[in-house]
Scaffold this motif. Structure first.
Motif, PDB file in Angstrom:
ATOM      1  N   VAL A  76       0.772  -1.293   0.261  1.00  0.00           N
ATOM      2  CA  VAL A  76       0.338   0.053  -0.277  1.00  0.00           C
ATOM      3  C   VAL A  76       1.007   1.385  -0.080  1.00  0.00           C
ATOM      4  N   GLY A  77       0.508   2.283  -0.049  1.00  0.00           N
ATOM      5  CA  GLY A  77       0.761   3.625  -0.079  1.00  0.00           C
ATOM      6  C   GLY A  77       0.894   4.109  -1.733  1.00  0.00           C
ATOM      7  N   GLU A  78       1.861   5.738  -1.535  1.00  0.00           N
ATOM      8  CA  GLU A  78       1.765   6.038  -2.885  1.00  0.00           C
ATOM      9  C   GLU A  78       2.441   5.373  -3.628  1.00  0.00           C
ATOM     10  N   GLN A  79       3.807   5.148  -3.052  1.00  0.00           N
ATOM     11  CA  GLN A  79       4.845   4.156  -3.520  1.00  0.00           C
ATOM     12  C   GLN A  79       4.946   2.718  -3.253  1.00  0.00           C
ATOM     13  N   ARG A  80       3.621   2.313  -2.849  1.00  0.00           N
ATOM     14  CA  ARG A  80       3.528   1.101  -2.563  1.00  0.00           C
ATOM     15  C   ARG A  80       5.181   0.068  -2.012  1.00  0.00           C
ATOM     16  N   THR A  81       5.107   0.760  -1.071  1.00  0.00           N
ATOM     17  CA  THR A  81       6.104   0.842  -0.118  1.00  0.00           C
ATOM     18  C   THR A  81       6.339  -0.018   1.438  1.00  0.00           C
ATOM     19  N   SER A  82       5.137  -0.175   1.640  1.00  0.00           N
ATOM     20  CA  SER A  82       4.453  -0.645   2.808  1.00  0.00           C
ATOM     21  C   SER A  82       3.789  -1.687   2.468  1.00  0.00           C
ATOM     22  N   VAL A  83       3.969  -2.606   3.579  1.00  0.00           N
ATOM     23  CA  VAL A  83       3.013  -3.955   3.329  1.00  0.00           C
ATOM     24  C   VAL A  83       1.569  -4.053   4.514  1.00  0.00           C
ATOM     25  N   LEU A  84       0.582  -4.564   4.024  1.00  0.00           N
ATOM     26  CA  LEU A  84      -0.467  -4.875   4.718  1.00  0.00           C
ATOM     27  C   LEU A  84      -0.661  -5.186   5.210  1.00  0.00           C
ATOM     28  N   TYR A  85      -1.123  -5.397   7.101  1.00  0.00           N
ATOM     29  CA  TYR A  85      -1.974  -6.526   7.553  1.00  0.00           C
ATOM     30  C   TYR A  85      -2.644  -5.923   8.284  1.00  0.00           C
ATOM     31  N   GLY A  86      -4.030  -6.299   8.233  1.00  0.00           N
ATOM     32  CA  GLY A  86      -5.151  -6.625   9.068  1.00  0.00           C
ATOM     33  C   GLY A  86      -6.338  -5.535   7.432  1.00  0.00           C
ATOM     34  N   LYS A  87      -7.573  -5.276   7.793  1.00  0.00           N
ATOM     35  CA  LYS A  87      -8.619  -4.748   6.908  1.00  0.00           C
ATOM     36  C   LYS A  87      -7.929  -3.679   6.627  1.00  0.00           C
ATOM     37  N   ALA A  88      -8.299  -3.338   5.281  1.00  0.00           N
ATOM     38  CA  ALA A  88      -7.668  -2.109   4.852  1.00  0.00           C
ATOM     39  C   ALA A  88      -8.508  -0.970   4.815  1.00  0.00           C
ATOM     40  N   ASP A  89     -10.004  -0.954   4.990  1.00  0.00           N
ATOM     41  CA  ASP A  89     -10.198   0.297   5.928  1.00  0.00           C
ATOM     42  C   ASP A  89     -10.859   0.569   7.027  1.00  0.00           C
ATOM     43  N   ALA A  90      -9.887  -0.473   7.791  1.00  0.00           N
ATOM     44  CA  ALA A  90      -9.615  -0.052   9.622  1.00  0.00           C
ATOM     45  C   ALA A  90      -9.524   1.710   9.471  1.00  0.00           C
ATOM     46  N   ARG A  91     -10.245   1.702  10.488  1.00  0.00           N
ATOM     47  CA  ARG A  91     -10.130   3.730  10.974  1.00  0.00           C
ATOM     48  C   ARG A  91      -8.688   4.427  11.429  1.00  0.00           C
ATOM     49  N   HIS A  92      -7.953   3.119  12.076  1.00  0.00           N
ATOM     50  CA  HIS A  92      -6.580   3.329  12.277  1.00  0.00           C
ATOM     51  C   HIS A  92      -5.305   2.815  11.456  1.00  0.00           C
ATOM     52  N   THR A  93      -3.912   3.540  11.955  1.00  0.00           N
ATOM     53  CA  THR A  93      -3.235   2.603  10.815  1.00  0.00           C
ATOM     54  C   THR A  93      -1.865   2.691  12.409  1.00  0.00           C
ATOM     55  N   LEU A  94      -1.485   1.451  12.171  1.00  0.00           N
ATOM     56  CA  LEU A  94      -0.519   1.276  12.946  1.00  0.00           C
ATOM     57  C   LEU A  94       0.779   0.841  11.984  1.00  0.00           C
ATOM     58  N   SER A  95       2.285   2.187  12.024  1.00  0.00           N
ATOM     59  CA  SER A  95       2.984   2.253  10.666  1.00  0.00           C
ATOM     60  C   SER A  95       4.047   1.212  12.078  1.00  0.00           C
ATOM     61  N   VAL A  96       4.526   0.120  11.332  1.00  0.00           N
ATOM     62  CA  VAL A  96       5.816  -0.078  11.917  1.00  0.00           C
ATOM     63  C   VAL A  96       7.445  -0.126  11.424  1.00  0.00           C
ATOM     64  N   VAL A  97       8.363   0.277  11.545  1.00  0.00           N
ATOM     65  CA  VAL A  97       9.020   0.063  10.574  1.00  0.00           C
ATOM     66  C   VAL A  97      10.882  -0.895  11.274  1.00  0.00           C
ATOM     67  N   MET A  98      10.664  -1.178  10.204  1.00  0.00           N
ATOM     68  CA  MET A  98      12.116  -2.756  10.951  1.00  0.00           C
ATOM     69  C   MET A  98      12.932  -2.515   9.896  1.00  0.00           C
ATOM     70  N   ASP A  99      14.255  -2.971  10.677  1.00  0.00           N
ATOM     71  CA  ASP A  99      14.856  -3.632   9.175  1.00  0.00           C
ATOM     72  C   ASP A  99      15.750  -5.226   9.739  1.00  0.00           C
ATOM     73  N   PRO A 100      15.565  -6.007   8.762  1.00  0.00           N
ATOM     74  CA  PRO A 100      15.213  -7.140   9.205  1.00  0.00           C
ATOM     75  C   PRO A 100      17.035  -7.019   9.771  1.00  0.00           C
ATOM     76  N   ARG A 101      18.225  -6.336   9.624  1.00  0.00           N
ATOM     77  CA  ARG A 101      19.145  -6.885  10.529  1.00  0.00           C
ATOM     78  C   ARG A 101      19.734  -5.978  11.925  1.00  0.00           C
ATOM     79  N   CYS A 102      18.871  -6.025  12.308  1.00  0.00           N
ATOM     80  CA  CYS A 102      18.174  -4.978  13.432  1.00  0.00           C
ATOM     81  C   CYS A 102      17.653  -5.684  14.796  1.00  0.00           C
ATOM     82  N   ALA A 103      19.048  -5.822  15.713  1.00  0.00           N
ATOM     83  CA  ALA A 103      18.806  -6.512  16.878  1.00  0.00           C
ATOM     84  C   ALA A 103      17.842  -6.259  17.548  1.00  0.00           C
ATOM     85  N   PRO A 104      17.052  -4.802  17.755  1.00  0.00           N
ATOM     86  CA  PRO A 104      16.165  -4.304  18.836  1.00  0.00           C
ATOM     87  C   PRO A 104      15.185  -4.483  17.894  1.00  0.00           C
TER      88      PRO A 104
END
Length: 225
Positions: free
Chosen positions: A33-61
């Motif tokens: 999803v997104g203007e550039q389709r650079t986010s992966v969606l999980y959950g209902k596309a029409d949900a009122r709220h959005t949780l954005s989660v940013v992670m790097d696969p090599r990031c220990a935290p």
């Protein structure tokens, strides 16, 4: 608001991006999803709220946060509290050298193309290697064999199409778009979580994830209760 695509899409790239991606076409995974389709969606596309989660696969935290809170985040999404938009980064490659983050994000793109549930399960499995540094070190996810071995733990993920995309880095041009989007957002320390644009503090001062109960309280204190 853009909604998740049912199938992947093919676009053409400008010259600079083509050079970086070795002339590969830009193939965007489904369920993005997104203007550039650079986010992966999980959950209902029409949900009122959005949780954005940013992670790097090599990031220990990021691995520690996913291990502690990933299931809770998705349970709330399943209940309709919000939709999750996973945004992936590759800054660890730039900071530490190598290409493990890029190759892992390519594989995660292939998982997203197979379905949101497979994506989140694979994301958790990949990040498990960074949660306690017990599974792999350094640039190990740059290896297709490593990434495919991890994928074997996710039921139904190892399709011929998935394996081919991992071995041939099919989604590498998309990875470059994902990385550019993260840089345009200012980069910064990861993981990063926000509810409707408002940051949520999910790690304490020493990098320990907050409890599940605290995370739920943070969400309910915002707009996603």
């Amino acid at each position: 608001m853009a909604v998740a695509a049912a199938i992947g899409a093919v676009f053409t790239l400008d010259g600079a991006a083509q050079d970086e991606a070795e002339g590969k076409p830009l193939i965007v995974p489904a369920n993005t999803v997104g203007e550039q389709r650079t986010s992966v969606l999980y959950g209902k596309a029409d949900a009122r709220h959005t949780l954005s989660v940013v992670m790097d696969p090599r990031c220990a935290p990021c691995g520690r946060m996913e291990a502690a809170l990933g299931r809770t985040m998705r349970e709330l999404a399943d209940k309709g509290a919000y939709r999750i938009e996973y945004r992936l980064a590759t800054g660890e490659d730039e900071a530490r050298g190598g290409e493990g983050s890029r190759r892992a994000v390519n594989a995660l793109g292939a998982a997203a193309n197979e379905g949101p549930e497979k994506f989140v399960r694979y994301l958790g499995a990949v990040l498990a290697g960074r949660s306690d540094r017990g599974e792999w070190d350094g640039d190990a996810p740059a290896s297709a064999d490593t990434l495919l071995g991890i994928a074997g733990r996710v039921e139904g993920l190892r399709t011929p199409a998935f394996d081919k995309a991992v071995r041939e880095s099919t989604y590498l041009p998309w990875v470059k778009k994902v990385s550019a989007a993260h840089r345009q957002d200012g980069g910064g320390a990861l993981p990063r979580v926000a509810l409707d644009g408002s940051p949520l503090v999910v790690l304490d001062g020493d990098g320990t994830p907050v409890s599940r109960e605290e995370f739920v309280r943070l969400v309910r204190g915002g707009k996603g209760g």
